[in-house]
Design an enzyme around this catalytic site. Structure first.
Site, PDB file in Angstrom:
ATOM      1  N   CYS B  49       7.569  37.894 -10.742  1.00 25.38           N
ATOM      2  CA  CYS B  49       6.792  38.940 -10.056  1.00 25.38           C
ATOM      3  C   CYS B  49       7.403  39.267  -8.705  1.00 25.38           C
ATOM      4  CB  CYS B  49       5.365  38.475  -9.812  1.00 25.38           C
ATOM      5  SG  CYS B  49       4.564  37.927 -11.287  1.00 25.38           S
ATOM      6  N   ASN B  50       8.011  38.261  -8.091  1.00 24.69           N
ATOM      7  CA  ASN B  50       8.446  38.432  -6.710  1.00 24.69           C
ATOM      8  C   ASN B  50       9.951  38.560  -6.513  1.00 24.69           C
ATOM      9  OD1 ASN B  50       5.883  38.421  -5.542  1.00 24.69           O
ATOM     10  ND2 ASN B  50       5.779  36.194  -5.771  1.00 24.69           N
ATOM     11  N   HIS B 102      21.106  29.549  -1.731  1.00 24.12           N
ATOM     12  CA  HIS B 102      20.025  30.459  -2.121  1.00 24.12           C
ATOM     13  C   HIS B 102      19.405  30.010  -3.453  1.00 24.12           C
ATOM     14  CE1 HIS B 102      17.799  34.207  -2.521  1.00 24.12           C
ATOM     15  NE2 HIS B 102      18.211  34.249  -3.773  1.00 24.12           N
ATOM     16  N   SER B 112       9.778  31.374  -1.788  1.00 23.69           N
ATOM     17  CA  SER B 112       8.679  32.027  -2.510  1.00 23.69           C
ATOM     18  C   SER B 112       7.713  32.701  -1.541  1.00 23.69           C
ATOM     19  CB  SER B 112       7.900  30.995  -3.324  1.00 23.69           C
ATOM     20  OG  SER B 112       8.728  30.447  -4.309  1.00 23.69           O
ATOM     21  N   GLU B 117       4.899  27.028  -3.967  1.00 21.70           N
ATOM     22  CA  GLU B 117       4.169  27.241  -5.229  1.00 21.70           C
ATOM     23  C   GLU B 117       5.001  26.690  -6.389  1.00 21.70           C
ATOM     24  OE1 GLU B 117       5.084  29.474  -7.649  1.00 21.70           O
ATOM     25  OE2 GLU B 117       6.678  30.598  -6.672  1.00 21.70           O
ATOM     26  N   PRO B 118       4.345  26.125  -7.388  1.00 21.71           N
ATOM     27  CA  PRO B 118       5.099  25.396  -8.407  1.00 21.71           C
ATOM     28  C   PRO B 118       5.650  26.253  -9.548  1.00 21.71           C
ATOM     29  CG  PRO B 118       2.747  25.082  -8.743  1.00 21.71           C
ATOM     30  CD  PRO B 118       2.894  25.983  -7.560  1.00 21.71           C
ATOM     31  N   GLN B 119       5.157  27.488  -9.705  1.00 19.95           N
ATOM     32  CA  GLN B 119       5.543  28.277 -10.888  1.00 19.95           C
ATOM     33  C   GLN B 119       7.023  28.622 -10.921  1.00 19.95           C
ATOM     34  OE1 GLN B 119       2.878  29.100  -9.049  1.00 19.95           O
ATOM     35  NE2 GLN B 119       1.166  28.762 -10.441  1.00 19.95           N
ATOM     36  N   GLY B 194     -17.361  41.469  -8.404  1.00 20.53           N
ATOM     37  CA  GLY B 194     -16.200  41.922  -7.630  1.00 20.53           C
ATOM     38  C   GLY B 194     -14.924  41.270  -8.149  1.00 20.53           C
ATOM     39  N   MET B 196     -12.484  39.727  -6.461  1.00 15.00           N
ATOM     40  CA  MET B 196     -12.190  38.409  -5.884  1.00 15.00           C
ATOM     41  C   MET B 196     -13.003  37.327  -6.580  1.00 15.00           C
ATOM     42  SD  MET B 196     -10.138  38.144  -3.140  1.00 15.00           S
ATOM     43  CE  MET B 196     -10.787  37.241  -1.744  1.00 15.00           C
TER      44      MET B 196
END
Lengths: 269, 449
Positions: B49-50, B102, B112, B117-119, B194, B196
Site C-alpha cells: 500500500c505504501n 534501503h 514504514s 509495523e510487522p506486515q 461510524g 472509525m
C-alpha cells in the site's frame, strides 16, 4: 550432617525466592524484561527445596511439620507457592508471583528467625491435624487471593487514572478479580473448618484463653464470608471485594503473628 | 551493483502509488518483463500500500545507469504511461551500499509509514518468493534479500521497535485485553455506525464471543450487522444492550451524551457489577465522563487513545538508533561478502594454475625417472604435492580475501595475476564461483554467515 543439610536447604530456598522476588519486582518496574520469564520458574524450583527443608528441619528438631506456628508459617508459604505454580497458567496471573514470592521469603525467614520452635507449647488434641492442615491450606489460598487483590488495586488504579505505563506488566483486572474470588471461595471452607476446630481445641487445651486472638480470627472469617456473600448477593466485585480480601487476609495474618511472637512475650495467649 | 528504483509514502501520494501497484496475480507478468531486460541480471518487484519498488542487480559496473533507466521504463509501463515523465518527480533511485541499506531498512520496517509495523516483512517475503519462482533471483540479489530477513528478525529481537500500540483500533483492542484478557468470552457492542467505530469493532470483534450493532437507524445497523456477521439492536433497546455487552465502542454523531452516568448505574446493577468498558471515539463524546468514576466501569475517549498511540510511537522512535546500528552492521557484512566476490576469480585461477603446473610436473616425473614406483608410493607422492600446494597457496589466498573485505584488493589481485601469469578474469559479481573454468579445491569459499 542433617542440621547442615537443613541449613543448606533453607539457604537455597531463601536465595531462590529472593531471586524470584527481585525478578518479579524488576519486571513490574519495567527492568530486566528478558529475564522476567524466569521468575515463576524460580518459584517452581523453590517449592521442592522448601518442602525438603521443612522435612529435614522437622527431623532435626524432632517436631512434626504440622505442629507449631513456626512450621505452620513455613508450610503455608510453601503451599501458597505450590498453589501459585499450579494456578498461574490456568488463571493467567503470572504477575501475582510478585506478591507471593516476597511473602514466601518473608514467612520462610520469620519461621526461622522470629521466636523459636522451643518456645511453643506442645499441645496434643484429636482436632489438631484438622485445625492445622485446614488453616495451612486456607492461608495458602488466602495468600494468593491477597496477592491477586493487591495486583487488582494497582492495575485498577492505573486504568482509572489513565496512566497506562506498566499496565501490560500485570494481568487484566477482570482476570485478577476472578482469580481472587476463586482463591477466596476455595479457602473459605478451609478457614471455616480451622475456626471451628480451633474453637473446640482452644476450649479443650487452653480453657478458653486467647480471646483476643480468637476474636480477630472470627473477625477475619466474618469479613471474608461477607466479601463472598456480598459478591454473590449484591454484585460486589472489583475494588470493594479486593479491599475486603486484603483486610480479611490482614486479620488472619495478625492471628498468625500473635501465635508467632507469643513465645517472645512469654505467654500462650 | 544492486540498485533500487521506486516510490513510497514519503515521495508519492496514494493516487500515484496505486497506479504502479501490482497484486499477486499481476506479479508474474511484471517479473517476466523485468527478467527480459538485458540490463538487469536479477530483479524483485515489491508492491505494498505504501511503496512500489524494483530491486535489481545491474549487469556489470558500467551498466548501472542503463539498469536504472530500464527500471524507470518498466515502472512507467506499469503505471500506464510509457513515457513515464509524470512519474519522475516521485521516483527515487539508490545504488550500491545505499541500495542495500534501503532494502534492509524496508524489511526491518524502519522506512514504514507506521514505524515497526510487522506486515512489511511478510510483504517482502512474498515479493522474494514470487521473484524466486519466476527465476528472477539467481545469486547476489537473492542473497541480499534473504539477509534482509535476518536483519528484520534481529531488529525485532534486539530492539523494541515493534512494541506498543500505534493505531486507534489497536489501542482499543489493547485496552480491552488489559481489562478482560481474552475476549472470546466477552461481547462487543458497536454504538453508532461510524467508520472509525467499524474499524475498531472489526478488530475487537475478531476474538469476541459476539458482536452487536445499535444505531438510531435500525436499517443501517441491520445492513452493517449482516456485513460484519453481527446482531442488530434497536435504538430503544440500548440499555438492554449495555447490560449484555462487555466492551462498547461508541461513535454516534449525537451532539449530547448518549450514555449517561444514571443509565450506567442502572446497567451495572442489572449486570451485578460485571466489568464494563467504553471506548468512546465520537466527537462530541457519546459517554458522559462521570461514568468512568463508577466502580468496575472504564471509559476511554479519543484523546486517551491518541495519547496512547503517541506514547507507542515515541517509544518506537526511541528504538530507531539501535535498529539503525544493526542495519549498518549487516550492510557492512553484506558488502564485505560482495567485495570478496571481486577477487574470487583470481583466487580460483591462481589455485588452478599452481595445481596444473605441479601435477603436470608430477605426471612427467612419474612417467620417467620414477616409473618404478609402486601404486601406494605414487598415491603418497600425489597426496604430498596436493598438501604442499594448499599450504603454499593458503597465505596469498587469505591475504587477498582479507584485503578484498577491506575494499582495497584490486591492485593486489592485478599483481597476483601478473606474478602468476594468469589470463584476465572478470569479477564474480553475480555471486557465482567466478569465470574461470579451473576446478580448484575451494571448500573454504563459503559466504559469511
Amino acid at each position: 550432617m542433617t542440621a547442615q543439610l537443613a541449613n543448606l536447604l533453607f539457604g537455597a530456598t531463601a536465595v531462590v525466592y529472593a531471586f524470584a522476588s527481585v525478578l518479579f519486582v524488576a519486571d513490574l518496574l519495567g527492568r530486566a524484561r528478558a529475564l522476567a520469564g524466569w521468575a515463576p520458574r524460580l518459584v517452581a524450583v523453590g517449592v521442592p527445596l522448601h518442602a525438603a527443608h521443612i522435612v529435614v528441619w522437622s527431623l532435626v528438631l524432632h517436631v512434626c511439620p504440622v505442629e507449631g506456628i513456626h512450621f505452620a508459617l513455613s508450610v503455608a508459604s510453601m503451599l501458597a507457592c505450590f498453589a501459585y505454580v499450579l494456578a498461574r497458567s490456568r488463571y493467567r496471573v503470572d504477575a501475582v508471583g510478585a506478591f507471593v514470592a516476597p511473602q514466601a521469603l518473608a514467612f520462610l525467614l520469620a519461621s526461622r528467625f522470629v521466636g523459636t520452635v522451643a518456645d511453643e507449647p506442645r499441645l496434643r488434641s484429636a482436632f489438631l491435624p484438622f485445625h492445622v492442615v485446614s488453616n495451612l491450606l486456607g492461608i495458602a489460598l488466602f495468600t494468593l487471593a491477597f496477592a491477586a487483590a493487591v495486583a487488582y488495586l494497582v492495575q485498577e488504579h492505573r486504568l482509572k487514572s489513565k496512566h497506562f505505563e506498566g499496565v501490560e506488566r500485570l494481568p487484566p483486572v477482570d482476570a485478577l478479580d476472578r482469580a481472587e474470588h476463586r482463591f477466596l471461595a476455595l479457602g473459605f471452607p478451609l478457614l471455616t473448618i480451622g475456626i471451628l476446630t480451633g474453637t473446640i481445641w482452644a476450649r479443650e487445651i487452653a480453657g478458653g484463653t486467647g480471646i483476643a486472638r480468637a476474636s480477630i480470627a472470627y473477625a477475619s472469617w466474618v469479613l471474608i464470608g461477607g466479601v463472598l456473600l456480598l459478591r454473590a448477593a449484591a454484585g460486589w466485585r472489583g475494588r470493594r471485594a479486593a479491599v475486603g480480601t486484603i483486610l480479611g487476609f490482614g486479620l488472619s495474618m495478625v492471628v498468625m503473628l500473635m501465635y508467632l511472637v507469643r513465645g517472645l512475650w512469654g505467654g500462650h495467649s | 551493483m544492486i540498485v533500487v528504483v521506486g516510490l513510497s509514502h514519503r515521495t508519492a501520494p496514494v493516487q500515484v502509488r496505486e497506479r504502479l501497484a501490482a497484486g499477486a496475480d499481476a506479479l508474474p507478468a511484471v517479473l517476466a518483463r523485468l527478467e527480459a531486460r538485458g540490463e538487469l541480471a536479477e530483479a524483485m518487484f515489491l508492491s505494498t500500500c505504501n511503496r512500489v519498488e524494483v530491486v535489481a542487480l545491474a549487469r556489470g559496473e558500467a551498466g548501472v545507469d542503463a539498469a536504472l533507466a530500464a527500471i524507470r521504463e518498466e515502472l512507467a509501463r506499469q503505471g500506464g504511461a510509457p513515457g513515464g515523465d509524470d512519474l519522475l518527480p516521485y521516483l527515487y533511485d539508490k545504488r550500491g551500499d545505499e541500495a542495500v541499506r534501503h532494502v534492509f531498512r524496508v524489511a526491518a520496517s524502519l522506512d514504514s509509514m507506521v514505524l515497526g509495523e510487522p506486515q512489511i516483512l511478510g510483504q517482502v517475503k512474498e515479493a522474494y518468493e514470487a521473484a524466486l519462482a519466476a527465476g528472477a533471483l539467481k545469486g547476489m540479489l537473492g542473497r541480499c534479500i534473504s539477509q534482509a530477513f535476518t536483519v528484520a528478525k534481529r531488529v525485532r529481537a534486539e530492539t523494541a521497535i515493534g512494541a506498543g500500540v500505534v493505531s486507534i483500533s489497536s489501542v482499543a483492542v489493547d485496552l480491552a485485553r488489559r481489562v478482560f484478557g481474552d475476549l472470546n468470552d466477552h461481547a462487543v457492542l458497536l454504538l453508532g455506525a461510524g467508520e472509525m467505530a467499524e474499524a475498531a469493532a472489526r478488530s475487537l470483534g475478531k476474538g469476541a464471543r459476539s458482536l452487536s450493532i445499535c444505531n438510531r437507524s435500525f436499517d443501517r445497523a441491520a445492513a452493517l450487522a449482516s456485513d460484519m456477521n453481527a446482531a442488530a439492536v434497536p435504538w430503544d433497546a440500548l440499555e438492554r444492550g449495555l447490560v449484555d455487552a462487555d466492551v462498547v465502542v461508541a461513535s454516534t454523531a449525537s451532539p449530547t451524551y448518549v450514555v449517561t452516568r444514571d443509565m450506567v448505574r442502572r446497567v451495572m446493577k442489572a449486570r451485578r457489577g460485571r466489568t464494563l468498558l467504553f471506548v468512546d471515539i465520537a466527537v462530541p463524546r457519546n459517554v458522559e465522563p462521570a461514568v468512568h468514576e463508577l466502580d468496575n466501569v472504564y471509559v476511554y475517549n479519543v484523546d486517551d487513545l491518541e495519547r496512547e498511540v503517541a506514547r507507542g510511537l515515541t517509544a518506537r522512535r526511541g528504538e530507531l538508533e539501535g535498529a539503525e546500528k544493526i542495519v549498518t552492521q549487516e550492510v557492512g557484512q553484506f558488502l564485505a561478502w560482495t567485495r570478496g566476490l571481486e577477487v574470487q576469480p583470481t583466487v580460483v585461477a591462481m589455485r588452478a594454475k599452481a595445481r596444473a603446473v605441479l601435477f603436470s610436473e608430477l605426471e612427467r616425473t612419474l612417467a620417467g625417472r620414477l616409473k618404478h614406483l609402486a601404486e601406494g608410493d605414487r598415491a603418497a607422492l600425489t597426496q604430498m604435492l596436493e598438501s604442499a600446494a594448499n599450504k603454499l597457496l593458503h597465505a596469498p589466498t587469505t591475504k587477498l580475501k582479507a584485503r578484498a573485505v577491506e575494499g582495497d584488493a584490486l591492485e593486489l589481485a592485478a599483481a597476483v595475476r601478473f606474478l602468476f601469469d594468469l589470463k584476465e578474469v572478470g569479477p564474480a559479481k553475480d555471486g557465482s564461483q567466478g569465470t574461470s573454468e579451473a576446478t580448484a579445491s575451494d571448500g573454504d569459499e563459503r559466504l559469511p554467515n
